[in-house]
Enzyme design. Structure first.
Site, PDB file in Angstrom:
ATOM      1  N   GLU A 124       1.090  -1.081  -0.075  1.00 36.40           N
ATOM      2  CA  GLU A 124       0.294  -0.136  -0.139  1.00 36.40           C
ATOM      3  C   GLU A 124       0.529   1.627  -0.138  1.00 36.40           C
ATOM      4  O   GLU A 124       2.027   1.442   0.267  1.00 36.40           O
ATOM      5  CB  GLU A 124      -0.669   0.071   1.248  1.00 36.40           C
ATOM      6  CG  GLU A 124      -2.220  -1.030   0.479  1.00 36.40           C
ATOM      7  CD  GLU A 124      -2.391  -0.491   2.450  1.00 36.40           C
ATOM      8  OE1 GLU A 124      -2.195  -0.085   3.183  1.00 36.40           O
ATOM      9  OE2 GLU A 124      -4.255  -0.723   2.080  1.00 36.40           O
ATOM     10  N   CYS A 137       3.723   8.413   1.173  1.00 38.11           N
ATOM     11  CA  CYS A 137       3.600   7.706   2.000  1.00 38.11           C
ATOM     12  C   CYS A 137       4.414   6.067   1.456  1.00 38.11           C
ATOM     13  O   CYS A 137       3.195   5.568   0.975  1.00 38.11           O
ATOM     14  CB  CYS A 137       3.350   7.341   3.204  1.00 38.11           C
ATOM     15  SG  CYS A 137       3.324   6.136   4.561  1.00 38.11           S
ATOM     16  N   CYS A 144       7.601  -6.540   9.543  1.00 37.24           N
ATOM     17  CA  CYS A 144       7.755  -6.341   9.773  1.00 37.24           C
ATOM     18  C   CYS A 144       8.789  -6.624  10.539  1.00 37.24           C
ATOM     19  O   CYS A 144       8.380  -8.346  11.221  1.00 37.24           O
ATOM     20  CB  CYS A 144       7.518  -5.537  10.424  1.00 37.24           C
ATOM     21  SG  CYS A 144       9.266  -4.051  10.984  1.00 37.24           S
ATOM     22  N   CYS A 148       6.559  -3.804  17.457  1.00 30.40           N
ATOM     23  CA  CYS A 148       6.225  -2.397  18.210  1.00 30.40           C
ATOM     24  C   CYS A 148       4.954  -3.014  19.021  1.00 30.40           C
ATOM     25  O   CYS A 148       3.763  -3.101  17.470  1.00 30.40           O
ATOM     26  CB  CYS A 148       6.755  -1.447  17.821  1.00 30.40           C
ATOM     27  SG  CYS A 148       8.344  -1.694  16.989  1.00 30.40           S
ATOM     28  N   CYS A 151       1.492  -1.353  16.243  1.00 32.92           N
ATOM     29  CA  CYS A 151       1.745  -0.848  15.366  1.00 32.92           C
ATOM     30  C   CYS A 151       1.361  -2.576  15.225  1.00 32.92           C
ATOM     31  O   CYS A 151       1.540  -3.809  14.865  1.00 32.92           O
ATOM     32  CB  CYS A 151       2.966  -1.546  14.461  1.00 32.92           C
ATOM     33  SG  CYS A 151       3.170  -1.412  12.620  1.00 32.92           S
ATOM     34  N   GLY A 208       6.867  -1.532   6.937  1.00 31.42           N
ATOM     35  CA  GLY A 208       8.416  -1.895   6.954  1.00 31.42           C
ATOM     36  C   GLY A 208       9.620  -1.176   7.963  1.00 31.42           C
ATOM     37  O   GLY A 208       9.207  -0.422   8.337  1.00 31.42           O
ATOM     38  N   GLU A 209      10.715  -1.523   8.307  1.00 35.45           N
ATOM     39  CA  GLU A 209      12.118  -1.074   8.723  1.00 35.45           C
ATOM     40  C   GLU A 209      12.728  -0.425   7.824  1.00 35.45           C
ATOM     41  O   GLU A 209      13.629  -1.451   7.973  1.00 35.45           O
ATOM     42  CB  GLU A 209      12.283  -1.881   9.912  1.00 35.45           C
ATOM     43  CG  GLU A 209      13.710  -1.028  10.458  1.00 35.45           C
ATOM     44  CD  GLU A 209      13.648  -0.173  10.786  1.00 35.45           C
ATOM     45  OE1 GLU A 209      12.513   0.499  11.765  1.00 35.45           O
ATOM     46  OE2 GLU A 209      14.231   1.223  10.111  1.00 35.45           O
ATOM     47  N   SER A 240      11.777   7.512   7.910  1.00 36.94           N
ATOM     48  CA  SER A 240      11.132   6.653   9.513  1.00 36.94           C
ATOM     49  C   SER A 240      12.004   5.743   9.963  1.00 36.94           C
ATOM     50  O   SER A 240      11.897   4.413   9.260  1.00 36.94           O
ATOM     51  CB  SER A 240      10.112   6.245  10.129  1.00 36.94           C
ATOM     52  OG  SER A 240       9.589   6.813  10.871  1.00 36.94           O
ATOM     53  N   HIS A 264       8.385   7.379  21.013  1.00 37.93           N
ATOM     54  CA  HIS A 264       7.182   6.674  21.747  1.00 37.93           C
ATOM     55  C   HIS A 264       7.163   6.437  22.882  1.00 37.93           C
ATOM     56  O   HIS A 264       6.014   5.892  23.462  1.00 37.93           O
ATOM     57  CB  HIS A 264       6.112   5.259  21.075  1.00 37.93           C
ATOM     58  CG  HIS A 264       6.141   5.421  19.607  1.00 37.93           C
ATOM     59  ND1 HIS A 264       5.803   6.551  19.317  1.00 37.93           N
ATOM     60  CD2 HIS A 264       6.360   4.595  18.361  1.00 37.93           C
ATOM     61  CE1 HIS A 264       5.546   6.172  17.639  1.00 37.93           C
ATOM     62  NE2 HIS A 264       6.424   5.245  17.562  1.00 37.93           N
ATOM     63  N   ASN A 339      -3.986   4.508  16.533  1.00 35.64           N
ATOM     64  CA  ASN A 339      -4.744   4.371  15.344  1.00 35.64           C
ATOM     65  C   ASN A 339      -5.274   2.319  15.674  1.00 35.64           C
ATOM     66  O   ASN A 339      -4.028   1.445  15.244  1.00 35.64           O
ATOM     67  CB  ASN A 339      -4.624   4.673  14.078  1.00 35.64           C
ATOM     68  CG  ASN A 339      -5.508   4.130  12.817  1.00 35.64           C
ATOM     69  OD1 ASN A 339      -6.040   3.674  12.634  1.00 35.64           O
ATOM     70  ND2 ASN A 339      -4.055   4.163  11.416  1.00 35.64           N
ATOM     71  N   CYS A 382     -10.790   9.715  16.034  1.00 35.71           N
ATOM     72  CA  CYS A 382     -10.129   9.074  17.372  1.00 35.71           C
ATOM     73  C   CYS A 382     -11.309   9.032  17.860  1.00 35.71           C
ATOM     74  O   CYS A 382     -11.272   8.561  18.713  1.00 35.71           O
ATOM     75  CB  CYS A 382      -9.717  10.210  17.869  1.00 35.71           C
ATOM     76  SG  CYS A 382      -7.810   9.509  18.305  1.00 35.71           S
TER      77      CYS A 382
END
Ligand code: SAH
Ligand code: SF4
Length: 411
Positions: A124, A137, A144, A148, A151, A208-209, A240, A264, A339, A382
């Site tokens: 995506e 993005c 991954c 985390c 996530c 992914g990282e 990131s 975080h 999210n 939210c």
């Protein structure tokens, strides 16, 4: 209403070359650096003296003109075009779905051929238009290796690293679909920057990282930044990372793009839990790598991403510790409303808590992006999540993702 175009319906698909599965069968020239492309010319029998010139021509067609078929490379003889087409591909991936939300955010689901991994992968890519900029993005892996806890990607095993071609193709497809190449039309009614490019910034914040796929990410980003091609300024590219410390120095030295850190948590104990790579590279080492990041300055700040988790990391004492930790590092803070996803164990902080947190970091000199109108949209989403966390509407998901992605890199 948001629109979803199902591109598995052949009549809805953009025109593409008719060769069946061309990308799967042949190596691709997209994503090769110039040296590799020179070698590809040699393999195709191009005389040595002409190789560099041919590479320059192909580079221009691929990255300035955006062609995806050798037949369109008019400055190259028909013989050579046919020869290249028999050996290589430059075709785009299949676009499986395109979603468009009310605020102009777009999301494409792309399918790439197996690349030796046994099955095709789907990726995506999200586009967020804002005043004067359009941010894309991009994903670097499918799944991954890291876990985390907040996530969704972290619950999915790594399927495989994306290749440089696949990373770059996400940008090329977005530019095709937004009319950001010559001779490509911008869809009617599309929300894009009023002038200039449609994709002005890219962020490696998809799946992914990126620093665990360093070589391919580097290759793709150097091509995106190449002045004779896509020519995106390095200040408009943000990578990131969850904190792969050795990769941070290399990113500064070898790629030279803007850096975002998924922080975080401000205490090792909590960060060990939320972002488990912290056990390997604890806060002290991570922040030292940021302090010494090549090229960091007040004009090139590091973004610290901070997901707001109710009752977990959102207290005023966390905000104070955050400000203390970042002292001396040219930094921006991006507060991200959590999210939720089905099965997740966290809740998004209340809006007032986010505002109190944001006010504190603001008062201490850090700009806080939650004050933008787009952030206000997120507030609605939210709040809704509490009762509807499992059935979050696609538009709300898109809005939240947009919130994470917006505002990175130079204007
Ligand atoms: N792996 C990289 C880049 C991809 S994630 C990294 O971790 O930095 C992009 C950002 O989204 C990261 O800051 C990540 O921590 C954050 N994120 C992941 N899941 C989220 C969720 N459910 N809600 C809010 N932010 C999330
Ligand atoms: Fe998710 Fe990034 Fe952590 Fe991977 S490193 S699990 S993508 S937040």
């Amino acid at each position: 209403m948001p629109a979803t175009i199902d591109l598995t319906d052949p009549s809805a698909r953009p025109a593409r070359p008719s060769t069946p599965r061309p990308m799967a069968d042949k190596p691709t020239l997209v994503g090769m650096n110039r040296d590799e492309m020179v070698a590809a010319m040699a393999d195709a029998g191009v005389p040595e003296k002409q190789r560099k010139m041919r590479v320059n021509q192909i580079w221009h067609w691929l990255y300035i003109r955006g062609v995806s078929d050798f037949a369109d490379m008019h400055t190259i003889s028909r013989d050579l075009r046919e020869n290249l087409a028999s050996r290589y591909t430059i075709a785009r991936p299949e676009i499986v779905e395109e979603q468009i939300s009310n605020d102009g955010t777009r999301k494409w689901l792309m399918r790439f051929p197996p690349r030796g991994a046994g099955r095709p992968v789907e990726v995506e890519t999200v586009y967020i238009p804002e005043e004067g900029r359009g941010t894309l993005c991009i994903s670097s892996q499918v799944g991954c290796t890291l876990t985390c806890t907040f996530c969704h990607t972290g619950t999915q095993k790594l399927v495989r690293n994306l290749t440089a071609e696949e990373i770059l193709a996400q940008l090329l497809v977005a530019r095709d679909r937004l009319g950001d190449f010559p001779h490509k039309d911008t869809p009617q009614g599309a929300i894009v920057p009023a002038e200039g490019r449609k994709v002005t910034n890219i962020v490696m914040m998809g799946m992914g990282e990126p620093l665990y796929n360093f070589d391919e990410v580097k290759k793709a980003l150097l091509i995106a930044a190449d002045g004779d091609g896509l020519a995106l300024s390095r200040r408009r590219i943000t990578l990131s990372t969850s904190g792969v410390v050795p990769g941070i120095v290399r990113t500064g030295e070898e790629i030279g793009v803007m850096l975002a850190i998924s922080l975080h948590a401000v205490r090792d104990e909590l960060r060990d839990e939320l972002v488990p790579i912290n056990k390997k590279y604890p806060l002290k080492e991570l922040l030292e790598a940021c302090r010494t990041y090549p090229g960091v300055s007040n004009a090139r700040r590091i973004t610290f991403e901070y997901v707001m988790l109710k009752g977990v990391n959102d207290s005023l004492s966390d905000a104070k510790e955050l400000v203390r930790l970042l002292k001396g590092i040219p930094a921006k803070i991006n507060l991200i409303p959590f999210n939720p996803w089905p099965g997740s164990n966290y809740e998004c902080s209340d809006w007032e808590t986010i505002e109190t947190f944001a006010d504190f970091v603001n008062a201490n000199g850090y700009a806080s992006p939650i004050r933008t109108p787009r952030g206000r949209d997120i507030l609605a989403a939210c709040g809704q999540l509490k009762s509807e966390s499992e059935r979050m509407r696609k538009t709300d998901r898109l809005a939240l993702e947009a919130m994470m992605i917006a505002g990175h890199g130079a204007d």
